[in-house]
Design an enzyme around this catalytic site. Structure first.
Site, PDB file in Angstrom:
ATOM      1  N   CYS A 255       0.821  -1.216   0.082  1.00  0.00           N
ATOM      2  CA  CYS A 255      -0.027  -0.070   0.101  1.00  0.00           C
ATOM      3  C   CYS A 255       0.802   1.254  -0.194  1.00  0.00           C
ATOM      4  O   CYS A 255       1.589   1.483  -0.974  1.00  0.00           O
ATOM      5  CB  CYS A 255      -0.949  -0.021   1.270  1.00  0.00           C
ATOM      6  SG  CYS A 255      -2.352   1.050   0.950  1.00  0.00           S
ATOM      7  N   HIS A 339      -4.001  -5.066  -0.282  1.00  0.00           N
ATOM      8  CA  HIS A 339      -3.311  -5.776   1.114  1.00  0.00           C
ATOM      9  C   HIS A 339      -3.837  -7.333   0.806  1.00  0.00           C
ATOM     10  O   HIS A 339      -4.573  -7.818   1.162  1.00  0.00           O
ATOM     11  CB  HIS A 339      -4.285  -5.437   2.199  1.00  0.00           C
ATOM     12  CG  HIS A 339      -4.123  -3.868   2.452  1.00  0.00           C
ATOM     13  ND1 HIS A 339      -3.174  -3.666   3.786  1.00  0.00           N
ATOM     14  CD2 HIS A 339      -4.237  -2.711   2.220  1.00  0.00           C
ATOM     15  CE1 HIS A 339      -2.974  -2.277   3.723  1.00  0.00           C
ATOM     16  NE2 HIS A 339      -3.617  -1.741   2.935  1.00  0.00           N
ATOM     17  N   GLU A 341      -2.570  -9.316   2.848  1.00  0.00           N
ATOM     18  CA  GLU A 341      -2.887  -9.996   4.470  1.00  0.00           C
ATOM     19  C   GLU A 341      -4.370  -9.992   4.769  1.00  0.00           C
ATOM     20  O   GLU A 341      -4.722 -10.655   5.675  1.00  0.00           O
ATOM     21  CB  GLU A 341      -2.187  -9.149   5.426  1.00  0.00           C
ATOM     22  CG  GLU A 341      -2.681  -8.138   5.778  1.00  0.00           C
ATOM     23  CD  GLU A 341      -2.661  -6.781   5.058  1.00  0.00           C
ATOM     24  OE1 GLU A 341      -3.389  -5.842   5.188  1.00  0.00           O
ATOM     25  OE2 GLU A 341      -2.064  -6.926   3.878  1.00  0.00           O
TER      26      GLU A 341
END
Length: 362
Positions: A255, A339, A341
């Protein structure tokens, strides 16, 4: 005006949306953006990348499963404000420890519901994300319209200093770690640390103010550049640091980290009209041809025409063709705009962390 409505949201262009306080009854300001996730409000509230932003949830009923201590992404809520169509005061979930309303009041987060979020979202889509005020001064609309015009735009704001750790720390203990990773914290989501730790990596989180010498003293196997809020081009201290570290160790960014790495290599960034704030963005891996559904939260993007020739664009967003990932093999750098994750969101892109470990091993 509905007599039950005691709050007002004023946008910088003069638009007015009335609502009802369901959080802390006060006044706040920030850039108003919308998030289209059906779930994940707890992770959204605590994501440091939302610092100085008022988040509008497009799903109409928020709070259904309450609040628990397992799904937070930082030590406290980071949003400037929260806007909903309707809050749920009676959550139903075995893990729920309190209601969303209780959590908002406890953490003094200004939040309102009874807002026409469909109309508000369409307005942001048409005219772009902009500064706004949520206030209890519903009888001072004209005064609030003048006040909101004086607020600084997100462009030019370096906000990482407000959300970075103040001192080095390790939040997850890893038994017999195989790798030593340094994370430069510009607003790190805790789930990133969790996923890295799952790969047998000890992750030490360092504050925004560290020097390259400080970082290298830890003798890291790899360096991670975190997500975070604000304008990447204004985060000068981070860009300078990353420039010094490029080529010294394998480097991975997510990001804001993706944007900072790109800027450090000479590229430029630009502001998106209303940003990507969702858990359903289709991203194409240009190396494999596969499409991943991704979790995203950013208001800026990297200009592909300014990337150096030795940088490969590895991923693109299929909604607007913006850059979603880069690889620079000769400098041992990889970064993604989304993202992987998740938290919240799908796990389609978890392999990115394995790719980082492979880069370290190679």
């Amino acid at each position: 005006m509905d007599y039950k409505r005691d709050a007002v949201l004023i946008l910088k262009d003069g638009s007015v949306f009335y609502g009802r306080f369901v959080g802390y009854k006060g006044e706040t300001w920030g850039e108003v953006v919308f998030n289209t996730g059906m779930t994940g409000y707890q992770e959204i509230l605590t994501d440091p990348s939302y610092h100085k932003q008022i988040v509008v949830m497009t799903y109409p009923h928020i709070g259904n499963y309450g609040i628990n201590n397992n799904d937070i992404e930082s030590d406290s809520p980071k949003v400037a404000g929260f806007v909903m169509r309707e809050i749920c005061d009676y959550p139903s979930n075995s893990e729920s420890q309190k209601s969303l309303r209780e959590y908002l009041i406890e953490n003094k987060i200004v939040a309102i519901d009874r807002v026409d979020t469909r109309k508000l979202t369409r307005h942001i889509r048409n005219y772009g994300a902009m500064m706004a005020i949520i206030s209890h001064r519903i009888d001072e609309i004209e005064k609030l319209k003048e006040e909101v015009k004086t607020l600084p735009d997100m462009v030019g704001l370096d906000l990482s200093v407000y959300v970075s750790t103040k001192e080095p720390k390790t939040i997850i203990d890893v038994e017999n770690p195989k790798y030593n990773i340094i994370a430069l914290d510009y607003g790190l989501k805790w789930n990133i640390a969790r996923v890295i730790a799952e790969r047998k990596a000890k992750i030490t989180i360092l504050p925004y103010s560290v020097s390259a010498e400080d970082v290298l003293k830890y003798k890291p196997d790899g360096i991670f550049i975190s997500n975070g809020p604000g304008d990447p081009a204004a985060t000068i201290h981070a860009i300078r640091l990353i420039k010094e570290l490029i080529g010294k160790k394998p480097m991975f960014g997510i990001c804001l980290g993706h944007q900072l790495i790109s800027l450090a290599m000479g590229a430029q960034t630009y502001k998106l009209k209303f940003g990507h704030h969702a858990v359903n963005h289709p991203v194409k891996n240009l190396r494999t041809g596969k499409v991943e559904i991704t979790s995203q939260n950013h208001g800026f993007a990297v200009d592909p025409n300014t990337l150096p020739k030795d940088v490969e664009i590895s991923h693109i967003n299929l909604n607007d063709q913006s850059v979603e990932g880069i690889i620079c093999e000769n400098k041992r750098i990889m970064a993604v705009q989304y993202h992987p994750e998740a938290g919240p969101g799908p796990h389609d892109s978890r392999y990115i962390f394995d790719d980082f470990i492979k880069m370290i091993e190679s």
